[in-house]
Design an enzyme around this catalytic site. Structure first.
Site, PDB file in Angstrom:
ATOM      1  N   GLU A 170      42.879  38.809  40.017  1.00 43.25           N
ATOM      2  CA  GLU A 170      42.538  37.750  40.974  1.00 43.25           C
ATOM      3  C   GLU A 170      41.145  37.989  41.550  1.00 43.25           C
ATOM      4  OE1 GLU A 170      46.708  36.112  42.983  1.00 43.25           O
ATOM      5  OE2 GLU A 170      45.420  37.492  44.098  1.00 43.25           O
ATOM      6  N   GLU A 256      50.800  34.819  37.621  1.00 49.05           N
ATOM      7  CA  GLU A 256      51.425  35.281  38.865  1.00 49.05           C
ATOM      8  C   GLU A 256      51.722  34.084  39.734  1.00 49.05           C
ATOM      9  OE1 GLU A 256      49.511  38.576  40.940  1.00 49.05           O
ATOM     10  OE2 GLU A 256      50.013  37.621  42.849  1.00 49.05           O
TER      11      GLU A 256
END
Length: 335
Positions: A170, A256
Site C-alpha cells: 500500500e 486486501e
C-alpha cells in the site's frame, strides 16, 4: 540485523522444493477455474486473469496478517485449513518490510525470520495445491530491501506456478510516477528467475487511486494492479474509480479488503460489503480478505485463544468477520 542475499538464504530454514507446472483441462472459455483440483500457470490478458488453457481464474481467500506479529499462523496446518475448511484457492503471506505501528519485527529488523516464514507459507500452499501471494507488505518506498527479498524468493521458487508477487502492498500518498519507477526497477529482479510470473503493482493512496494508474499503466506484461477497500469507509466513489480503471483496460486484483472501517475496527457494514462483492463478482476480480490474526480489532479474524494451527480451529475460534470471510470464500469458489 539485516542480512545480505547469501546470508538470508543460509539463515532461512530449508523447505520443500518447488512444484512442476501443472495444468488442467477446460470445459469452455467462460469457465471460472477456481475449483479445479490443480494449480495452472497464470497470465493476464486484457483485464482478466487466465490459466494456461485461457480460462478466467478468480481467486478468493483470506490474507495472513503481518508476519512480524502473527507469524504463529504461518504454518502448514493453517494453510491446509484455509484450503479444506474455508474453501480458499489462494492465501497471502504479508511480509512486513518495515516497522509500522505495533508491527516491529520486520524484514528490516530480522530478514532471515521474514524469509523463513514466507517460505513456510509458500511451501504449504504448494503442498495444498493453492495459489499464494508473496506480499512485500510495505507502506514506504523500500526498494533496496525489496530487491533482496524477491531475489531470494524467486531464486528458490521461480519455476513455481503457485506464486503471485505483490511488490508494494500500500503506497501512501505517493505520486504514481514514483511507484512506476519502483516497479520498473523491481520487476526485472523477479522476472530474472520467474519470467512468466504475475506481478501485482500497488497504486497511489493506499491502493485507492487505480484510475490514476489506468491513465498511465506500465508496459510490462502479466501485471495486476491492486485495489484495496474497507467497506465501512470506501463506497460508491471508490467503486467508480475502479469502474473507470477497468473501462480503460487496467486489470485489477483486490489483494486486501475488509468489511469494517479503514482503521480495521468498528462494526461490520454488511450492506456495503455485499455491494463490493457484487461488484467483484460482476467483474470477475480476485479478492483477498484481511486478515488471519488475533489482534483485538474487528478485522482480525481469529480469537487470541485459538490454536496456532488452523486445522484445530472450531467455530468458537473464529470471529464474526472471519465467519463472513469464510462464507464469502466458500460461496465464490463454489462457482
Amino acid at each position: 540485523m539485516l542480512l545480505g542475499v547469501a546470508g538470508i538464504i543460509a539463515a532461512a530454514s530449508s523447505s520443500c522444493g518447488t512444484s512442476a507446472s501443472r495444468t488442467s483441462s477446460a470445459d469452455n472459455a467462460d469457465t471460472i477455474s477456481s475449483t479445479r483440483p490443480s494449480v495452472s500457470p497464470l497470465h493476464v490478458k486484457g483485464t482478466a486473469l487466465l490459466d494456461a488453457e485461457g480460462d478466467t481464474v478468480v481467486l478468493t481467500g483470506p490474507s495472513l496478517g503481518w508476519h512480524s506479529n502473527w507469524g504463529r499462523f504461518y504454518n502448514e496446518g493453517t494453510v491446509k485449513a484455509l484450503k479444506e475448511q474455508w474453501g480458499a484457492n489462494v492465501t497471502r503471506a504479508a511480509i512486513g518490510a518495515h516497522a509500522s505501528g505495533d508491527c516491529v519485527n520486520s524484514f528490516e529488523a530480522d530478514s532471515a525470520n521474514a524469509v523463513n516464514l514466507a517460505m513456510k507459507v509458500i511451501d504449504a500452499a504448494i503442498a495444498n495445491d493453492m495459489y499464494v501471494i508473496c506480499d512485500w507488505h510495505s507502506h514506504n518506498n523500500t526498494l533496496d530491501n525489496a530487491k533482496k527479498f524477491f531475489s531470494v524468493i524467486t531464486e528458490k521458487y521461480g519455476d513455481s506456478p503457485n506464486i503471485l508477487y505483490e511488490i508494494w502492498n500500500e503506497p501512501l500518498d505517493i505520486p504514481w510516477q514514483e511507484i512506476k519507477d519502483y516497479a520498473t526497477e523491481l520487476i526485472p529482479v523477479i522476472r530474472a528467475n520467474a519470467p512468466g510470473a504475475v506481478v501485482i503493482v500497488g497504486t497511489p493512496k493506499w491502493d485507492q487511486d487505480v484510475d490514476i494508474a489506468a491513465a498511465s499503466p506500465l508496459s510490462e506484461p502479466n501485471l495486476l494492479y491492486s485495489l484495496h477497500y474497507y467497506a465501512g469507509t470506501h463506497k460508491d466513489w471508490n467503486r467508480a474509480k475502479a469502474d473507470d480503471a477497468i473501462a480503460k483496460g487496467l486489470p485489477l486484483i483486490i489483494s486486501e479488503c475488509g468489511s469494517m472501517d479503514h482503521t480495521g475496527d468498528g462494526p461490520i457494514d454488511y450492506e456495503s460489503w455485499q455491494a463490493w462483492m457484487d461488484w467483484a463478482d460482476r467483474n470477475k476480480v480476485s479478492v483477498l480478505m484481511w486478515d488471519i490474526a488475533d489482534k483485538d480489532e474487528t478485522c482480525s479474524m481469529i480469537m487470541s485463544t485459538a490454536d496456532s494451527d488452523g486445522s484445530k480451529w472450531t467455530d468458537s475460534d473464529i470471529k464474526e468477520w472471519g465467519k463472513l470471510a469464510k462464507e464469502t470464500t466458500l460461496r465464490r469458489n463454489a462457482k
